[in-house]
Every structure is written in structure tokens, then in C-alpha cells.
Design an enzyme around this catalytic site. Sequence first.
Site, PDB file in Angstrom:
ATOM      1  N   ARG A   8       0.803  -1.187   0.002  1.00  0.00           N
ATOM      2  CA  ARG A   8      -0.037   0.153  -0.065  1.00  0.00           C
ATOM      3  C   ARG A   8       0.786   1.200  -0.053  1.00  0.00           C
ATOM      4  O   ARG A   8       2.008   1.311   0.740  1.00  0.00           O
ATOM      5  CB  ARG A   8      -1.004   0.004   1.267  1.00  0.00           C
ATOM      6  CG  ARG A   8      -1.944   1.260   1.340  1.00  0.00           C
ATOM      7  CD  ARG A   8      -2.594   1.279   2.564  1.00  0.00           C
ATOM      8  NE  ARG A   8      -3.639   2.599   2.661  1.00  0.00           N
ATOM      9  CZ  ARG A   8      -4.106   2.931   3.492  1.00  0.00           C
ATOM     10  NH1 ARG A   8      -4.074   2.354   4.727  1.00  0.00           N
ATOM     11  NH2 ARG A   8      -4.812   4.133   3.586  1.00  0.00           N
ATOM     12  N   HIS A   9       0.595   2.189  -0.871  1.00  0.00           N
ATOM     13  CA  HIS A   9       1.365   3.438  -0.893  1.00  0.00           C
ATOM     14  C   HIS A   9       1.694   3.912   0.520  1.00  0.00           C
ATOM     15  O   HIS A   9       0.992   3.794   1.430  1.00  0.00           O
ATOM     16  CB  HIS A   9       0.718   4.442  -1.777  1.00  0.00           C
ATOM     17  CG  HIS A   9      -0.538   4.953  -1.237  1.00  0.00           C
ATOM     18  ND1 HIS A   9      -0.604   6.114  -0.415  1.00  0.00           N
ATOM     19  CD2 HIS A   9      -1.925   4.455  -1.444  1.00  0.00           C
ATOM     20  CE1 HIS A   9      -1.951   6.296  -0.079  1.00  0.00           C
ATOM     21  NE2 HIS A   9      -2.712   5.397  -0.785  1.00  0.00           N
ATOM     22  N   LEU A  31      -0.320  13.312   0.958  1.00  0.00           N
ATOM     23  CA  LEU A  31      -0.718  14.704   1.383  1.00  0.00           C
ATOM     24  C   LEU A  31      -2.170  15.028   2.167  1.00  0.00           C
ATOM     25  O   LEU A  31      -2.151  15.707   3.001  1.00  0.00           O
ATOM     26  CB  LEU A  31      -0.219  15.755   0.497  1.00  0.00           C
ATOM     27  CG  LEU A  31       1.131  15.961  -0.004  1.00  0.00           C
ATOM     28  CD1 LEU A  31       1.526  16.980  -1.192  1.00  0.00           C
ATOM     29  CD2 LEU A  31       1.857  16.712   1.383  1.00  0.00           C
ATOM     30  N   ASN A  68      -3.692  12.317   3.240  1.00  0.00           N
ATOM     31  CA  ASN A  68      -3.838  11.424   4.295  1.00  0.00           C
ATOM     32  C   ASN A  68      -3.378  12.158   5.692  1.00  0.00           C
ATOM     33  O   ASN A  68      -4.103  12.294   6.675  1.00  0.00           O
ATOM     34  CB  ASN A  68      -2.762  10.107   4.193  1.00  0.00           C
ATOM     35  CG  ASN A  68      -3.080   9.398   3.156  1.00  0.00           C
ATOM     36  OD1 ASN A  68      -2.446   8.511   2.744  1.00  0.00           O
ATOM     37  ND2 ASN A  68      -4.406   8.874   3.083  1.00  0.00           N
ATOM     38  N   THR A  75      -9.625  10.706  -0.143  1.00  0.00           N
ATOM     39  CA  THR A  75      -8.705  11.023  -1.294  1.00  0.00           C
ATOM     40  C   THR A  75      -9.376  10.362  -2.367  1.00  0.00           C
ATOM     41  O   THR A  75      -9.577  10.862  -3.556  1.00  0.00           O
ATOM     42  CB  THR A  75      -7.212  10.553  -0.914  1.00  0.00           C
ATOM     43  OG1 THR A  75      -6.883  11.012   0.165  1.00  0.00           O
ATOM     44  CG2 THR A  75      -6.557  10.973  -2.196  1.00  0.00           C
ATOM     45  N   GLY A  76      -9.477   9.040  -2.355  1.00  0.00           N
ATOM     46  CA  GLY A  76     -10.223   8.209  -3.565  1.00  0.00           C
ATOM     47  C   GLY A  76      -9.103   8.337  -4.611  1.00  0.00           C
ATOM     48  O   GLY A  76      -8.017   7.883  -4.690  1.00  0.00           O
ATOM     49  N   ARG A 128       0.781   8.757  -6.235  1.00  0.00           N
ATOM     50  CA  ARG A 128       1.197   8.040  -4.790  1.00  0.00           C
ATOM     51  C   ARG A 128       1.723   6.646  -4.790  1.00  0.00           C
ATOM     52  O   ARG A 128       2.520   6.294  -4.258  1.00  0.00           O
ATOM     53  CB  ARG A 128       0.339   8.606  -3.915  1.00  0.00           C
ATOM     54  CG  ARG A 128      -1.243   7.861  -4.070  1.00  0.00           C
ATOM     55  CD  ARG A 128      -2.111   8.321  -2.932  1.00  0.00           C
ATOM     56  NE  ARG A 128      -3.329   7.765  -2.916  1.00  0.00           N
ATOM     57  CZ  ARG A 128      -4.477   8.234  -3.614  1.00  0.00           C
ATOM     58  NH1 ARG A 128      -4.044   9.308  -4.664  1.00  0.00           N
ATOM     59  NH2 ARG A 128      -5.781   7.953  -3.481  1.00  0.00           N
ATOM     60  N   GLU A 164      -7.496   3.417  -6.051  1.00  0.00           N
ATOM     61  CA  GLU A 164      -8.258   3.538  -5.071  1.00  0.00           C
ATOM     62  C   GLU A 164      -9.752   3.438  -5.115  1.00  0.00           C
ATOM     63  O   GLU A 164     -10.000   3.899  -6.296  1.00  0.00           O
ATOM     64  CB  GLU A 164      -7.829   4.590  -3.987  1.00  0.00           C
ATOM     65  CG  GLU A 164      -8.579   4.876  -2.573  1.00  0.00           C
ATOM     66  CD  GLU A 164      -8.595   3.738  -1.933  1.00  0.00           C
ATOM     67  OE1 GLU A 164      -9.505   2.707  -2.073  1.00  0.00           O
ATOM     68  OE2 GLU A 164      -7.790   3.554  -0.850  1.00  0.00           O
ATOM     69  N   ARG A 165     -10.631   3.041  -4.464  1.00  0.00           N
ATOM     70  CA  ARG A 165     -11.948   3.396  -4.816  1.00  0.00           C
ATOM     71  C   ARG A 165     -12.292   4.721  -4.699  1.00  0.00           C
ATOM     72  O   ARG A 165     -11.989   5.472  -4.165  1.00  0.00           O
ATOM     73  CB  ARG A 165     -12.960   2.479  -3.869  1.00  0.00           C
ATOM     74  CG  ARG A 165     -13.280   2.989  -2.265  1.00  0.00           C
ATOM     75  CD  ARG A 165     -14.182   1.940  -1.771  1.00  0.00           C
ATOM     76  NE  ARG A 165     -14.381   2.292  -0.293  1.00  0.00           N
ATOM     77  CZ  ARG A 165     -15.547   2.511   0.156  1.00  0.00           C
ATOM     78  NH1 ARG A 165     -16.726   2.526  -0.564  1.00  0.00           N
ATOM     79  NH2 ARG A 165     -15.596   2.642   1.500  1.00  0.00           N
ATOM     80  N   TYR A 209     -14.432   7.648  -3.943  1.00  0.00           N
ATOM     81  CA  TYR A 209     -15.168   8.423  -2.789  1.00  0.00           C
ATOM     82  C   TYR A 209     -16.327   9.258  -3.399  1.00  0.00           C
ATOM     83  O   TYR A 209     -17.259   9.697  -2.425  1.00  0.00           O
ATOM     84  CB  TYR A 209     -14.606   8.778  -1.802  1.00  0.00           C
ATOM     85  CG  TYR A 209     -14.050   7.632  -0.667  1.00  0.00           C
ATOM     86  CD1 TYR A 209     -14.578   7.067   0.024  1.00  0.00           C
ATOM     87  CD2 TYR A 209     -12.763   6.894  -0.945  1.00  0.00           C
ATOM     88  CE1 TYR A 209     -14.034   6.210   0.973  1.00  0.00           C
ATOM     89  CE2 TYR A 209     -12.315   6.249  -0.210  1.00  0.00           C
ATOM     90  CZ  TYR A 209     -12.951   5.559   0.729  1.00  0.00           C
ATOM     91  OH  TYR A 209     -12.567   4.615   1.862  1.00  0.00           O
ATOM     92  N   HIS A 258      -3.528   0.631  -3.503  1.00  0.00           N
ATOM     93  CA  HIS A 258      -4.077   1.366  -2.366  1.00  0.00           C
ATOM     94  C   HIS A 258      -4.881   0.297  -1.413  1.00  0.00           C
ATOM     95  O   HIS A 258      -4.997  -0.692  -1.819  1.00  0.00           O
ATOM     96  CB  HIS A 258      -5.015   2.375  -3.055  1.00  0.00           C
ATOM     97  CG  HIS A 258      -4.578   3.288  -4.159  1.00  0.00           C
ATOM     98  ND1 HIS A 258      -4.104   4.302  -3.765  1.00  0.00           N
ATOM     99  CD2 HIS A 258      -4.078   2.701  -5.437  1.00  0.00           C
ATOM    100  CE1 HIS A 258      -3.415   4.828  -5.085  1.00  0.00           C
ATOM    101  NE2 HIS A 258      -3.693   3.939  -5.989  1.00  0.00           N
ATOM    102  N   ASN A 276      -8.179  -0.089  -0.556  1.00  0.00           N
ATOM    103  CA  ASN A 276      -9.258  -0.926  -0.947  1.00  0.00           C
ATOM    104  C   ASN A 276      -8.906  -1.849  -2.092  1.00  0.00           C
ATOM    105  O   ASN A 276      -9.339  -2.866  -2.227  1.00  0.00           O
ATOM    106  CB  ASN A 276     -10.247   0.235  -1.441  1.00  0.00           C
ATOM    107  CG  ASN A 276     -11.239   0.586   0.092  1.00  0.00           C
ATOM    108  OD1 ASN A 276     -11.679  -0.211   0.810  1.00  0.00           O
ATOM    109  ND2 ASN A 276     -10.923   1.869   0.515  1.00  0.00           N
TER     110      ASN A 276
END
Length: 352
Positions: free
Chosen positions: A107-108, A112, A114, A120-121, A157, A211-212, A214, A281, A283
Site C-alpha cells: 500500500r502506498h 498529502l 492522508n 482522497t479516493g 502516490r 483506490e475506490r 469516494y 491502495h 481498498n
Amino acid sequence: MAVNSFHQSVGGTLEFSRNLKSGYQTNKGNASLKSISNSKGFLLHSRLFLKTGESNYCTHERKSSVLHASSYQTTTITDPVSSPSHNNDAAATSAKKSSEAALILIRHGESLWNEKNLFTGCVDVPLTKKGVEEAIEAGKRISNIPVDMIYTSALIRAQMTAMLAMTQHRRKKVPIIIHDESDQARSWSKVSSDETIKQSIPVITSWRLNERMYGELQGLNKQETADRYGKEQVHEWRRSYDIPPPNGESLEMCAERAVAYFKEHIEPQLMSGKNVMIAAHGNSLRSIIMYLDKLTSQEVISLELSTGIPMLYIAKGGKYLRRGSPAAPTEAGVYAYTKNLALYRQKLDEMF
């Protein structure tokens, strides 16, 4: 001389050539892996991406590359001394069934957003200084594990994490992002030296490892969102399996695309004995781990992945064996899981 000897003893070769019409040409072998496609989420289509158009980076899939045997150097963790002749079909088939491959999931590192506690998604933001340090530390932990191919999401990322991690690898191969988005991109990024190609690792990016998404939560502060909608509602959006945030993806929808990509593009490489690293990511990796470990939808929602901590699996005989996270490059335990990982590390010790 030592480098040439190492190449001859531990692997064959692969050429990374591009073919827009054919897409990925791979041999899936006879692997029999339990599918979780019966889950309702795997019957859905992620319309959120499709209706935004091909110009959106979340929908734009770079045309996949075709692998042919000749140029890109790989390092399979089969026995480097007793590799079968490629002319013997029966021996080659037997070797394929018994071949091993390492699968590294990372996972990354901290981004910034986070750091700012924002959703973020699919928003493309880079790593923080801490995130850079986490990626480098992850690289140290896997510095003795072979890597032949790297897959990342389309987000910076994840790509930063993969590149920074590989700066720590003792093999010193250079990760090169494969650009297949146009004829000009393919032409301009061509590498003309066979020797340089042997010292490189192809990096393939895909939005399906993102990432999923959002939806309307992207860019919102997580605490402020909880205050506005209520902690229970936000928890349901974040941790349920099949309930998406407003105009966003559920974990189920994210799993649909991520696992499909893994099965179509990455799994055939592992089954053929190639060692793979995936930098992605929380998810998208949870989705892949759900498939690897045969988790239920209830088990996966409680799975937590720390940023910058690599996880090692061994792919063999159509199965995936979880081996945890290497604690340090000098740790003996993780390399004792298979004879071939130990041999690879021994070769590195001899070379460097």
C-alpha cells in the site's frame, strides 16, 4: 562477468513489445483458482467510471503490452541449476506446474491528503515526506526478493511508492513505466540497448488498481464529514461491503474491477513463474487479498492495511501462500520459506 553469470543461472528473457490490437498475450496455464465472482458485486458494472468518458484518467486504460520471449530479462525463482529444456514440452509443462513466484503487495506511503485527514479516493496527490520514508523502508524490506514486473495504479502516490522502493533493491534494476497510450508514446519511449533492457523492470499502470472512488466525499475532511452526516453513516460508507458513498464506489464495486484486472493480467504472469510487485491502495489491495485468501465479504471489511508495509505471497500450483511482511533485509525467516528465495538471496550475496 558476475552479472552475466547471474542472468544465465536464474532466469530466461522476455521482450516487452506493444500491440494495440492484441492486448496482453499471456498463457494462463492450467491454474485452478477459486473465484469469488459469484458475489453480487462481481456482477455489477462500475458505471461511475464509464459515464465520465475516456478522457478521464480514472477511465483511461493504457493499451496493454504483449509479452514475447526474447528481450526483457526476468528472474524466476525456479531452481537455477536444473531448469528444463524449452525443447522438451513435457518437461516445460511439468516445470510450469511446479514453478514458484513471489507476489509483493505494498500500500502506498502516506499522502498529502492522508496527512490532512481528507477523503482522497481517485484524486491524484503525491506522498508526504513521511510517505517517501515509508516507501524507502518498504524497499529495504524486499531488497532480497526477486521482482520481474511491477504493476501500479494510475495514481502518483502508488507510482512514487513503487519507484522509491526499488531504489533499495540490491539487484539495482531500473523500473521503467511502459507508455502505450499512443504510437508516439511507444516510439519516443523505446529503449534501443538490449543490455539496458536486461537491467530494467517494466512498470505497468492501470486505473483498475486505483483506490475506490469516494464520490462526493473526495476532498472532504473526515472528521467534519462525520460531524455533518453522523459517525454511523460515514462508518457505513467507509466500512460496509456493498454500500457506496454518494455517487461513489462501494468496496464491492472496487473489488469487481481490481480482481478482474488481477486475474486477467497479473495472475498469468505469476503462474508462468514471474515475480510481481503491486503498489496500489488500501481498498484495491483489500480486494485482491480477498481473492488470494478467499475471504468473505464480512471478513474483508475488517481487514486493515498499513501504509508502506509490504506483504509477501508465494504463488505455486495455483495457490497463494501468505508469508507475512519481511521485517528487514537481514531477516532470515522470510527467505527460508522457499529454497528458491534462499538461492536468490545467496546469488545476491555473491554478486554484491
